[in-house]
Scaffold this motif. Structure first.
Motif, PDB file in Angstrom:
ATOM      1  N   CYS A   1      34.171  20.379  61.415  1.00 29.96           N
ATOM      2  CA  CYS A   1      35.489  19.225  61.330  1.00 29.96           C
ATOM      3  C   CYS A   1      34.773  18.391  62.326  1.00 29.96           C
ATOM      4  O   CYS A   1      35.130  18.506  63.239  1.00 29.96           O
ATOM      5  CB  CYS A   1      36.434  19.468  61.762  1.00 29.96           C
TER       6      CYS A   1
ATOM      7  N   ARG B   1      40.293  18.762  54.450  1.00 32.71           N
ATOM      8  CA  ARG B   1      41.090  17.390  55.183  1.00 32.71           C
ATOM      9  C   ARG B   1      41.614  19.229  56.122  1.00 32.71           C
ATOM     10  O   ARG B   1      41.785  19.451  55.829  1.00 32.71           O
ATOM     11  CB  ARG B   1      42.851  17.557  54.626  1.00 32.71           C
TER      12      ARG B   1
ATOM     13  N   HIS C   1      38.449  14.100  56.066  1.00 33.07           N
ATOM     14  CA  HIS C   1      36.855  13.202  55.990  1.00 33.07           C
ATOM     15  C   HIS C   1      35.956  13.382  54.492  1.00 33.07           C
ATOM     16  O   HIS C   1      36.697  14.505  54.255  1.00 33.07           O
ATOM     17  CB  HIS C   1      35.783  13.917  57.309  1.00 33.07           C
TER      18      HIS C   1
ATOM     19  N   ARG D   1      37.719  14.748  49.709  1.00 37.25           N
ATOM     20  CA  ARG D   1      38.893  14.860  50.705  1.00 37.25           C
ATOM     21  C   ARG D   1      38.919  15.401  51.560  1.00 37.25           C
ATOM     22  O   ARG D   1      39.452  16.807  50.842  1.00 37.25           O
ATOM     23  CB  ARG D   1      39.563  13.956  50.772  1.00 37.25           C
TER      24      ARG D   1
ATOM     25  N   ARG E   1      32.663  13.335  52.450  1.00 40.15           N
ATOM     26  CA  ARG E   1      30.778  13.070  52.503  1.00 40.15           C
ATOM     27  C   ARG E   1      30.204  12.923  51.333  1.00 40.15           C
ATOM     28  O   ARG E   1      31.162  12.301  50.909  1.00 40.15           O
ATOM     29  CB  ARG E   1      30.739  15.183  51.954  1.00 40.15           C
TER      30      ARG E   1
ATOM     31  N   LYS F   1      43.404  15.591  60.316  1.00 40.28           N
ATOM     32  CA  LYS F   1      42.308  14.495  59.475  1.00 40.28           C
ATOM     33  C   LYS F   1      41.418  14.957  58.506  1.00 40.28           C
ATOM     34  O   LYS F   1      40.483  16.245  58.672  1.00 40.28           O
ATOM     35  CB  LYS F   1      41.884  13.795  60.927  1.00 40.28           C
TER      36      LYS F   1
END
Ligand SMILES: [Zn+2]
Length: 92
Positions: free
Chosen positions: A11, A70, A78, A68, A80, A76
């Motif tokens: 993360c 999480r 992110h 996504r 790739r 949050k």
């Protein structure tokens, strides 16, 4: 390809490995009003349409999938780089 719904990965917000949940990113809808569409509309449909006469290319055999990730700890998400796959399944 198959992908687990939950797995531990890095993360960038917590800066270490945390359990993440996978969500598929939905494709954003386009209004279809880009400058190229207006240019095509202005041209009319008489005679050779120049670059608009091109035959559209066929679909690629696989589609690029965006996922996504999480983080369960900080909440949050992110992204790739997307990857290509014919089928995409989420497994338990
Ligand atoms: Zn986190």
């Amino acid at each position: 390809m198959k992908m687990p719904v939950k797995f531990k990965t890095y993360c960038p917000f917590c800066r270490n490995h945390q359990t993440h949940e996978v969500e598929k990113v939905k494709k954003a809808k386009t209004t279809g009003l880009h400058w190229i569409d207006r240019q095509k509309a202005r041209r009319g449909a008489v005679g050779n349409m120049g670059k608009f006469s091109k035959v559209p290319g066929g679909d690629k055999p696989t589609k690029k999938i965006n996922v996504r990730y999480r983080c369960k700890t900080c909440g949050k998400a992110h992204l790739r780089a997307g990857f290509r796959a014919g089928k995409f399944e989420l497994t338990e």
